[in-house]
Design an enzyme around this catalytic site. Structure first.
Site, PDB file in Angstrom:
ATOM      1  N   ARG A   9       2.423 -11.186  39.396  1.00  0.00           N
ATOM      2  CA  ARG A   9       3.552 -10.750  38.629  1.00  0.00           C
ATOM      3  C   ARG A   9       3.565 -11.053  37.021  1.00  0.00           C
ATOM      4  O   ARG A   9       2.770 -11.906  36.596  1.00  0.00           O
ATOM      5  CB  ARG A   9       4.810 -11.588  39.193  1.00  0.00           C
ATOM      6  CG  ARG A   9       5.128 -12.962  38.770  1.00  0.00           C
ATOM      7  CD  ARG A   9       6.598 -13.439  39.376  1.00  0.00           C
ATOM      8  NE  ARG A   9       6.710 -14.737  39.261  1.00  0.00           N
ATOM      9  CZ  ARG A   9       7.509 -15.620  39.583  1.00  0.00           C
ATOM     10  NH1 ARG A   9       8.337 -14.955  40.620  1.00  0.00           N
ATOM     11  NH2 ARG A   9       7.489 -16.993  39.495  1.00  0.00           N
TER      12      ARG A   9
ATOM     13  N   ARG B  89      11.856 -21.661  31.783  1.00  0.00           N
ATOM     14  CA  ARG B  89      12.867 -21.584  32.629  1.00  0.00           C
ATOM     15  C   ARG B  89      13.890 -22.685  31.583  1.00  0.00           C
ATOM     16  O   ARG B  89      13.568 -23.619  31.071  1.00  0.00           O
ATOM     17  CB  ARG B  89      12.815 -22.173  33.915  1.00  0.00           C
ATOM     18  CG  ARG B  89      11.672 -21.281  34.817  1.00  0.00           C
ATOM     19  CD  ARG B  89      11.005 -21.973  35.755  1.00  0.00           C
ATOM     20  NE  ARG B  89       9.645 -21.415  36.089  1.00  0.00           N
ATOM     21  CZ  ARG B  89       9.480 -20.727  37.121  1.00  0.00           C
ATOM     22  NH1 ARG B  89      10.604 -20.730  37.991  1.00  0.00           N
ATOM     23  NH2 ARG B  89       8.407 -20.138  37.554  1.00  0.00           N
TER      24      ARG B  89
ATOM     25  N   GLY C 123       7.873 -27.588  39.317  1.00  0.00           N
ATOM     26  CA  GLY C 123       6.768 -26.909  38.768  1.00  0.00           C
ATOM     27  C   GLY C 123       6.095 -25.832  39.791  1.00  0.00           C
ATOM     28  O   GLY C 123       6.669 -25.830  40.743  1.00  0.00           O
TER      29      GLY C 123
ATOM     30  N   ASP D 223      15.961 -23.618  38.000  1.00  0.00           N
ATOM     31  CA  ASP D 223      14.464 -23.555  37.676  1.00  0.00           C
ATOM     32  C   ASP D 223      14.447 -22.190  37.947  1.00  0.00           C
ATOM     33  O   ASP D 223      13.053 -21.644  37.783  1.00  0.00           O
ATOM     34  CB  ASP D 223      13.917 -24.442  38.478  1.00  0.00           C
ATOM     35  CG  ASP D 223      14.149 -24.150  40.066  1.00  0.00           C
ATOM     36  OD1 ASP D 223      15.455 -24.405  40.533  1.00  0.00           O
ATOM     37  OD2 ASP D 223      13.567 -23.919  40.961  1.00  0.00           O
TER      38      ASP D 223
ATOM     39  N   GLY E 194       4.322 -24.590  42.337  1.00  0.00           N
ATOM     40  CA  GLY E 194       3.834 -25.488  43.853  1.00  0.00           C
ATOM     41  C   GLY E 194       2.936 -24.271  44.128  1.00  0.00           C
ATOM     42  O   GLY E 194       2.016 -24.731  45.181  1.00  0.00           O
ATOM     43  N   ARG E 195       3.114 -23.150  43.831  1.00  0.00           N
ATOM     44  CA  ARG E 195       2.444 -22.041  44.371  1.00  0.00           C
ATOM     45  C   ARG E 195       1.847 -20.695  43.750  1.00  0.00           C
ATOM     46  O   ARG E 195       1.874 -19.739  44.038  1.00  0.00           O
ATOM     47  CB  ARG E 195       2.856 -21.535  45.782  1.00  0.00           C
ATOM     48  CG  ARG E 195       4.317 -20.925  45.502  1.00  0.00           C
ATOM     49  CD  ARG E 195       4.892 -20.105  46.758  1.00  0.00           C
ATOM     50  NE  ARG E 195       6.322 -20.008  46.633  1.00  0.00           N
ATOM     51  CZ  ARG E 195       7.229 -19.351  47.273  1.00  0.00           C
ATOM     52  NH1 ARG E 195       6.546 -18.618  48.081  1.00  0.00           N
ATOM     53  NH2 ARG E 195       8.457 -19.385  46.878  1.00  0.00           N
TER      54      ARG E 195
HETATM   55  P1  AMP Z   1      11.455 -21.551  44.762  1.00  0.00           P
HETATM   56  O1  AMP Z   1      12.605 -21.569  45.738  1.00  0.00           O
HETATM   57  O2  AMP Z   1      10.502 -20.466  44.986  1.00  0.00           O
HETATM   58  O3  AMP Z   1      12.017 -21.395  43.528  1.00  0.00           O
HETATM   59  O4  AMP Z   1      10.544 -22.715  44.773  1.00  0.00           O
HETATM   60  C1  AMP Z   1      11.205 -23.885  44.642  1.00  0.00           C
HETATM   61  C2  AMP Z   1      10.081 -24.903  44.316  1.00  0.00           C
HETATM   62  O5  AMP Z   1       9.274 -25.085  45.449  1.00  0.00           O
HETATM   63  C3  AMP Z   1       8.953 -24.561  43.264  1.00  0.00           C
HETATM   64  O6  AMP Z   1       8.492 -25.654  42.435  1.00  0.00           O
HETATM   65  C4  AMP Z   1       7.797 -23.781  43.830  1.00  0.00           C
HETATM   66  O7  AMP Z   1       6.596 -23.894  43.318  1.00  0.00           O
HETATM   67  C5  AMP Z   1       7.989 -24.796  45.299  1.00  0.00           C
HETATM   68  N1  AMP Z   1       7.256 -24.164  46.297  1.00  0.00           N
HETATM   69  C6  AMP Z   1       7.961 -23.063  47.005  1.00  0.00           C
HETATM   70  N2  AMP Z   1       7.225 -22.516  47.946  1.00  0.00           N
HETATM   71  C7  AMP Z   1       6.229 -23.514  48.245  1.00  0.00           C
HETATM   72  C8  AMP Z   1       4.809 -23.498  48.818  1.00  0.00           C
HETATM   73  N3  AMP Z   1       4.745 -22.827  49.947  1.00  0.00           N
HETATM   74  N4  AMP Z   1       3.892 -24.435  48.589  1.00  0.00           N
HETATM   75  C9  AMP Z   1       4.328 -25.136  47.473  1.00  0.00           C
HETATM   76  N5  AMP Z   1       4.945 -25.203  46.677  1.00  0.00           N
HETATM   77  C10 AMP Z   1       5.991 -24.463  46.998  1.00  0.00           C
HETATM   78 MG    MG Z   2      11.532 -20.485  41.822  1.00  0.00          MG
END
Ligand code: AMP
Ligand code: MG
Length: 482
Positions: free
Chosen positions: A182, A189, A97, A254, A99-100
């Site tokens: 963005r 996804r 989901g 994802d 997360g940021r």
């Molecule tokens: P990503 O590797 O960017 O595709 O992120 C994988 C998952 O980790 C996704 O659910 C992101 O929202 C979560 N995520 C990545 N970085 C952070 C962060 N700094 N804080 C909270 N969730 C994160």
């Molecule tokens: Mg991602």
């Protein structure tokens, strides 16, 4: 409700938030968390214009910084964090989901419907242990690389704005915080489908399917036709990546869109010297997402999508049979696209027997001699390719054969010039740009963006940016944006 809506703003976004009207367990309503001292790094006015965003006069930087940091919301925004899951490096993660990230809403104009999303805007119910924030490096990297991909003609999410937050972010060290805005034709996804199928939430799955169908592939009418459309889009996309030497680095389900747009510029990189199994990502220890594995991985990802669509079919056995056939047809589709794309790179539009061998022979010479991927192909357009090879005689043999072959093509130089960029965002330039920005000098960031706007046009002013890295400049590992 903490974050105020700015109703007297000079900027107006034509919102129509259809995702927020889906069943409400597909997302969480979340507000951005205010940041200390937002400052605008850049605003993509041309893209804003395309999205139907209007401004009275020239919106002030301060107002744009408020808006694209999440310190204020534009009229019509309804921020939500989207639910999804995914296979990460082949392992199932039942819940990820946003997360940021927060979807502010969808801008609808004559260009179509585009998600507007803040990335780095604070924690959400899906943050797990993360802080919901981003630091400046990955924000600028995504801005530059996604816009460069668009200019290269690769389907991709785009960058509308970047702001610094004036707040530190704690990673291995303390780093300056930033937020990227963005846009995407949607953020749906493979993992969005997966989570609903895994939870046996048939109603949610149906709602998502009908929504995604109407939004992306209205010409399709059932799950099989939909699957085939996604397969087609992704086959096209991965071929484009391959043809520009792009390595995504984290092709988790994802990070794999239904629209066929590139998403998630974490540990991505363009190759400098050609190696068919090049990897940059520091977390990709088994080379799952190596350059040469990308065509196989996308098939694996599409198989995960197919699995999630099975419950939508009236007869499971029939569904499995038809979906399996669709998945099995994908490698040949990618191979065909690949052949066309690489033929164009050597000036061939009308494929003949033997062309594939000619392409493979060049690639194997390039791999043996560690030549620069981008510069060899570009040099074919102006007859200087032999300078790229240390063993020129080996190349000359190939060149003679090749010249004979393209003699029968109409305007091979034009074909090659349109397929082989003069400039790509190189890793060492991106790293240097980020270092400057951390030291508060954004000139290299702006210059890179300008240089990458017309990547197929030779422009001597940017010649320095086309140079491959010297040994000591080489970037050997890239890191996730977290
Ligand atoms: P990503 O590797 O960017 O595709 O992120 C994988 C998952 O980790 C996704 O659910 C992101 O929202 C979560 N995520 C990545 N970085 C952070 C962060 N700094 N804080 C909270 N969730 C994160
Ligand atoms: Mg991602």
């Amino acid at each position: 409700m903490n974050i105020p809506y700015l109703s007297d703003m000079s900027i107006q976004i034509p919102f129509d938030n259809s995702y927020a009207r889906l069943p409400d367990h597909l997302f969480a309503k979340v507000e951005p968390v205010e940041v200390a001292d937002p400052a605008l790094i850049t605003f993509n006015r041309r893209l804003a214009n395309e999205l139907g965003i209007t401004m009275e006069g020239r919106a002030e930087d301060a107002e744009l910084a408020q808006l694209f940091s999440g310190n204020a919301l534009p009229t019509g925004a309804e921020p939500i964090a989207q639910l999804y899951a995914g296979h990460q490096f082949g392992h199932w993660n039942p819940q990820l989901g946003d997360g940021r990230a927060l979807l502010l809403g969808e801008a609808v104009s004559s260009s179509g419907r585009y998600d507007i999303q803040l990335k780095g805007s604070g924690p959400t119910p899906f943050s797990r242990n993360g802080d919901g924030r981003a630091w400046l490096g990955p924000v600028l990297r995504e801005y530059v690389v996604s816009e460069a991909m668009h200019a290269l003609g690769v389907p991709t999410t785009r960058a509308l704005a970047a702001v610094s937050t004036g707040q530190p972010v704690l990673r291995e060290t303390v780093l300056p915080g930033a937020i990227l805005t963005r846009t995407a034709t949607s953020h749906i996804r493979v993992g969005t489908f997966q989570i609903l199928a895994a939870r046996q939430d048939l109603e949610g799955l149906k709602a998502l399917f009908e929504y995604a169908l109407a939004r992306h592939y209205p010409q399709a009418s059932d799950p099989l036709a939909f699957l085939n459309e996604v397969i087609k889009s992704q086959a096209k996309l991965i071929t484009k990546w391959m043809s520009f030497g792009f390595i995504h680095g984290v092709m988790n389900t994802d990070n794999c869109t239904i629209s066929g747009e590139t998403i998630d510029y974490g540990p991505c990189a363009f190759m400098d010297h050609f190696h068919p199994m090049q990897v940059f990502s520091s977390i990709d220890r088994q080379s799952r997402y190596a350059y040469g594995n990308q065509p196989d991985i996308i098939v694996w990802n599409m198989a995960q999508l197919a699995t999630s669509l099975v419950p939508l079919m009236p007869d499971t056995d029939v569904a499995v049979k038809e979906f399996t056939e669709a998945i099995h047809a994908m490698p040949a589709m990618i191979a065909e696209n690949w052949k066309q794309a690489f033929a164009a790179k050597i000036g061939i539009q009308n494929l003949q027997d033997g062309d594939e061998a000619l392409i493979q022979e060049l690639l194997s010479l390039m791999a043996k001699q560690n030549t620069d991927f981008t510069n060899v192909f570009r040099a074919l357009t102006n007859g200087t390719a032999q300078d790229q090879f240390t063993d020129r005689s080996a190349f000359s043999g190939w060149e003679t054969q090749w010249k004979t072959r393209i003699a029968s093509e109409t305007d091979p130089v034009a074909t090659m010039t349109a397929a082989n960029p003069y400039i790509i965002p190189r890793n060492h330039q991106i790293e240097a740009m980020i270092q400057s920005a951390v030291d508060d000098d954004f000139a290299p960031f702006h210059r890179l963006n300008e240089a990458l706007e017309n990547p197929f046009v030779t422009d001597e002013t940017f010649k320095d940016l086309t140079r491959p890295p010297a040994e000591e400049e080489k970037v050997h590992a890239t890191f996730c944006g977290t």
